[in-house]
Design an enzyme around this catalytic site. Structure first.
Site, PDB file in Angstrom:
ATOM      1  CG  HIS A 333      -2.150  -0.804   1.078  1.00 49.69           C
ATOM      2  ND1 HIS A 333      -3.044  -0.623   0.047  1.00 49.69           N
ATOM      3  CD2 HIS A 333      -2.664  -1.805   1.848  1.00 49.69           C
ATOM      4  CE1 HIS A 333      -4.060  -1.466   0.176  1.00 49.69           C
ATOM      5  NE2 HIS A 333      -3.847  -2.211   1.275  1.00 49.69           N
ATOM      6  CB  CYS A 402      -2.242   2.405  -5.704  1.00 48.09           C
ATOM      7  SG  CYS A 402      -2.972   0.762  -5.581  1.00 48.09           S
ATOM      8  NE  ARG A 411      -2.078  -1.716  -9.279  1.00 44.39           N
ATOM      9  CZ  ARG A 411      -3.322  -1.270  -9.124  1.00 44.39           C
ATOM     10  NH1 ARG A 411      -3.555   0.042  -9.191  1.00 44.39           N
ATOM     11  NH2 ARG A 411      -4.297  -2.113  -8.914  1.00 44.39           N
TER      12      ARG A 411
END
Length: 434
Positions: A333, A402, A411
């Site tokens: 993340h 991300c 991405r």
């Protein structure tokens, strides 16, 4: 007692006309000499408040029959000749009321209606002691008005008298039991008198007027809904940006400690790892990142728990660091849930990235970066990544996350190449020691 009527023998020519007084007119003089109760002087004083003792003329000698030299039979109310009946003194009146003053045109005494005696015949008026009087004579002082007295400082206000009981029958009964006294307290706390009861029609009208219109009710409902949604959104943002990071860091820290304990105890053997099982630890010294690496990229079991996931399942399966060649690809993340890859876009070529396993330390150097690509572009994790600049097989590292921040539209890719492999028995590599 009323005197009887004179008989036939009584009259001006009767035998009793020459009674005790003898001469003609003596009866009239005797009646005039009687005292009038309305004109009697006060005890020790005189009938007139302006009587002056120094103005009384000398008494004239009386004759044997009581008649003076200027006597004449009285024929009704007359004034005596030569002197007034009440000895009026204008100067004394002026002095009694206004005090001693300088003579002026405005305060000049009025002329006396009686002739004044010559100056050489006047005697000085002696100062007489004040005689007791029953009347009060106000004196108005001449000159400037007196200055007002100092302001009076009032003392504590007296307690108000008890008010009669008001209100309903129960209140009057309670007041009667207390002896007609109300409970102490401010006036504002006392109950107001009950209003007159309304009729049924007036009560219905008042009830209808008190009800809100449909538009008011609808606007109130809409406002409450928006307020509730705003509160929920605020709570959600707080949960995502603050609480998820705290919770994920706690879980990731526990997983890191568990992996290190297993390595120390020798409980784990090299082999295939189950999805969600931690097997390595990644160090990024420049970003101060220490996060566990688990098998798989499942969002709930791996990524949302603050760990880094290894592409090791199905068509996305990649090599392990211990393999002779291949691409070790991982994901993490960038925002929320521990956000281990938050700042990987700040890495520069040559920055070390260390993967620690049970048996060795594998050191990679950052080689290139792809700022943005489609989430469906899986070529970036192939054994020889497309777009990385690598031309042949080798031992490579791929980091994916991300982008832009707080979204998952694209991405961000960072590639590295292995430069050192050090067994744990030889100690930590230079990148972790410094």
């Amino acid at each position: 007692m009323t005197a009887g009527r004179p008989g036939p023998d009584v009259g001006p020519e009767g035998p009793e006309a020459q009674g005790a007084h003898g001469a003609d007119g003596a009866f009239v003089a005797a009646v005039d000499g009687l005292a009038d109760p309305l004109n009697d002087p006060l005890p020790g004083g005189h009938a007139s408040p302006w009587f002056r003792a120094d103005n009384i003329p000398a008494a004239e000698p009386a004759y044997e029959d009581g008649r003076g030299p200027g006597y004449a039979p009285r024929q009704g109310p007359q004034q005596p000749q030569g002197a007034p009946s009440e000895w009026y003194d204008p100067a004394g009146y002026q002095r009694d009321w206004y005090g001693p003053q300088e003579p002026s045109a405005r305060m000049a005494p009025a002329a006396s209606p009686f002739p004044a005696a010559p100056a050489e015949e006047r005697a000085p008026v002696p100062d007489l002691p004040a005689e007791p009087r029953t009347e009060v004579i106000a004196r108005i002082p001449a000159g400037p008005a007196p200055e007002p007295a100092a302001e009076y400082a009032p003392g504590p206000a007296p307690e108000p008298a008890p008010e009669p009981p008001s209100g309903g029958r129960a209140e009057r009964r309670r007041a009667a039991k207390r002896g007609g006294r109300r409970r102490p307290g401010p006036v504002a706390d006392r109950p107001a008198p009950a209003a007159a009861p309304m009729s049924r029609v007036e009560a219905r009208r008042a009830a209808r007027a008190a009800k809100d219109s449909p538009a008011v009710v609808a606007s109130r409902v809409v406002g409450e809904v928006f307020i509730s949604l705003g509160v929920l959104m605020l709570l959600f943002v707080t949960y995502q940006l603050w609480w998820t990071n705290i919770r994920a860091e706690q879980l990731a820290g526990k997983e890191t400690s568990r992996i290190q304990d297993e390595w120390a105890n020798g409980d784990r053997k090299p082999g295939v790892f189950a999805p969600g099982q931690g097997f390595a630890i990644m160090h990024i010294p420049k970003l101060d990142v220490v996060a566990p690496i688990a098998e798989g990229i499942d969002k709930e079991k791996v990524l949302d728990r603050g760990m880094i996931g290894h592409y090791g399942e199905g068509s996305l399966k990649t090599a392990m660091p211990s393999d002779k060649q291949g691409n070790f690809a991982v994901a993490g993340h960038r925002n929320t849930h521990g956000e281990p890859f938050r700042y990987i876009n700040k890495l520069s070529p040559g920055d070390p990235i260390v993967v620690e396993t049970r048996d060795a330390y594998y050191t990679y150097e950052m080689a290139s970066i792809l700022p943005q690509t489609s989430p469906s572009n899986i070529s970036v994790i192939e054994p020889v990544p497309v777009g990385s600049g690598f031309e042949g097989p080798g031992k490579y590292l791929t980091l994916t996350t991300c982008t832009p921040e707080f979204t998952s539209t694209y991405r961000l890719i960072v590639w590295g190449k292995m430069v050192d492999e050090r067994p744990r028995s030889e100690g930590k590599p230079d990148a972790l020691v410094g």
